[in-house]
Design an enzyme around this catalytic site. Sequence first.
Site, PDB file in Angstrom:
ATOM      1  N   ARG A  90      12.657 -22.748 -27.492  1.00 57.33           N
ATOM      2  CA  ARG A  90      12.824 -24.207 -27.365  1.00 57.33           C
ATOM      3  C   ARG A  90      11.511 -24.896 -27.665  1.00 57.33           C
ATOM      4  NH1 ARG A  90      18.077 -25.696 -26.898  1.00 57.33           N
ATOM      5  NH2 ARG A  90      19.101 -24.179 -25.572  1.00 57.33           N
ATOM      6  N   ASN A 106       1.417 -18.879 -28.124  1.00 57.84           N
ATOM      7  CA  ASN A 106       2.736 -18.485 -28.615  1.00 57.84           C
ATOM      8  C   ASN A 106       2.602 -17.267 -29.510  1.00 57.84           C
ATOM      9  OD1 ASN A 106       5.519 -18.710 -29.201  1.00 57.84           O
ATOM     10  ND2 ASN A 106       5.140 -19.981 -30.995  1.00 57.84           N
ATOM     11  N   THR A 107       3.613 -16.415 -29.481  1.00 57.23           N
ATOM     12  CA  THR A 107       3.687 -15.297 -30.426  1.00 57.23           C
ATOM     13  C   THR A 107       4.638 -15.699 -31.544  1.00 57.23           C
ATOM     14  OG1 THR A 107       5.602 -14.242 -29.384  1.00 57.23           O
ATOM     15  CG2 THR A 107       3.460 -13.663 -28.511  1.00 57.23           C
ATOM     16  N   HIS A 108       4.333 -15.291 -32.770  1.00 56.23           N
ATOM     17  CA  HIS A 108       5.197 -15.664 -33.893  1.00 56.23           C
ATOM     18  C   HIS A 108       5.312 -14.489 -34.869  1.00 56.23           C
ATOM     19  CE1 HIS A 108       7.340 -18.358 -36.528  1.00 56.23           C
ATOM     20  NE2 HIS A 108       6.632 -17.879 -37.528  1.00 56.23           N
ATOM     21  N   SER A 135       1.490 -13.302 -35.655  1.00 58.44           N
ATOM     22  CA  SER A 135       0.397 -14.208 -35.288  1.00 58.44           C
ATOM     23  C   SER A 135       0.486 -14.576 -33.813  1.00 58.44           C
ATOM     24  CB  SER A 135       0.476 -15.518 -36.089  1.00 58.44           C
ATOM     25  OG  SER A 135       0.538 -15.284 -37.475  1.00 58.44           O
ATOM     26  N   ASP A 140       0.169 -26.407 -30.183  1.00 61.68           N
ATOM     27  CA  ASP A 140      -0.091 -27.849 -30.170  1.00 61.68           C
ATOM     28  C   ASP A 140       1.235 -28.547 -30.436  1.00 61.68           C
ATOM     29  OD1 ASP A 140       0.371 -27.737 -32.881  1.00 61.68           O
ATOM     30  OD2 ASP A 140      -1.700 -28.150 -33.469  1.00 61.68           O
ATOM     31  N   GLY A 142       2.582 -29.581 -33.126  1.00 61.45           N
ATOM     32  CA  GLY A 142       3.294 -29.237 -34.352  1.00 61.45           C
ATOM     33  C   GLY A 142       4.168 -28.014 -34.110  1.00 61.45           C
ATOM     34  N   ASP A 144       4.533 -24.422 -34.716  1.00 60.19           N
ATOM     35  CA  ASP A 144       3.771 -23.246 -35.153  1.00 60.19           C
ATOM     36  C   ASP A 144       2.570 -23.627 -36.012  1.00 60.19           C
ATOM     37  OD1 ASP A 144       5.553 -21.550 -33.799  1.00 60.19           O
ATOM     38  OD2 ASP A 144       6.914 -21.505 -35.495  1.00 60.19           O
TER      39      ASP A 144
END
Length: 193
Positions: A90, A106-108, A135, A140, A142, A144
């Site tokens: 979310r 965050n993990t991406h 990554s 922030d 935005g 990712d």
Amino acid sequence: MLNIVVLISGTGSNLRALLEASADAEFPARVVAVGADREADGLAHAEEFGIPTFTVPFSSFASREEWGVALLEQIRVWNPDLVVLSGFMRLLPRTVVDALAPHLINTHPAYLPEFPGAHGVRDALAAGVDETGASIIVVDNGVDQGPVIVQERVPVLPGDTEQELHDRIKPVERRLLVQTVLDIANGLDLASL
Ligand code: GRF
């Protein structure tokens, strides 16, 4: 000791990696609570490790902002030094990001800024690239787009399905996440990135 709240939506394998790492008394961080936006399967990992959980169902609120207020209230109960979005699917409202940043990561499953958004693995496959990645970023406002803390390349192999590629990326994500938490506990300044 760095106190962490982890937020999840899904299976929680990244969460589990953090729980396993922090079970070692020498590890300088610990998960103090795990939150979810739905009845996520991954909450079972927290229960197994005796870590408190909370669920703030997105669907129970009239707006993203109201949901965010309730979520932030639950997070603040634990007074965390760091909040980790670990497969949390979310978008957080601006008020929540502003309240927690830059102590919000965050993990991406892609090599940002390549393939941002909810379908990073699918989008990499559709683009026909021969490598993608994983990554860890500071969140922030935005999607990712925050500063990259660490990232690593992962090959795309001929004939990969989305599941196969994601299964190759996730162990890298887990390793990078644990290393990042260790670095933060050892003094990495997220505000300087
Ligand atoms: C991870 O690849 C995460 O980056 C993505 O969803 C996956 C979550 O996996 N957004 P898990 O719930 O930690 O197993």
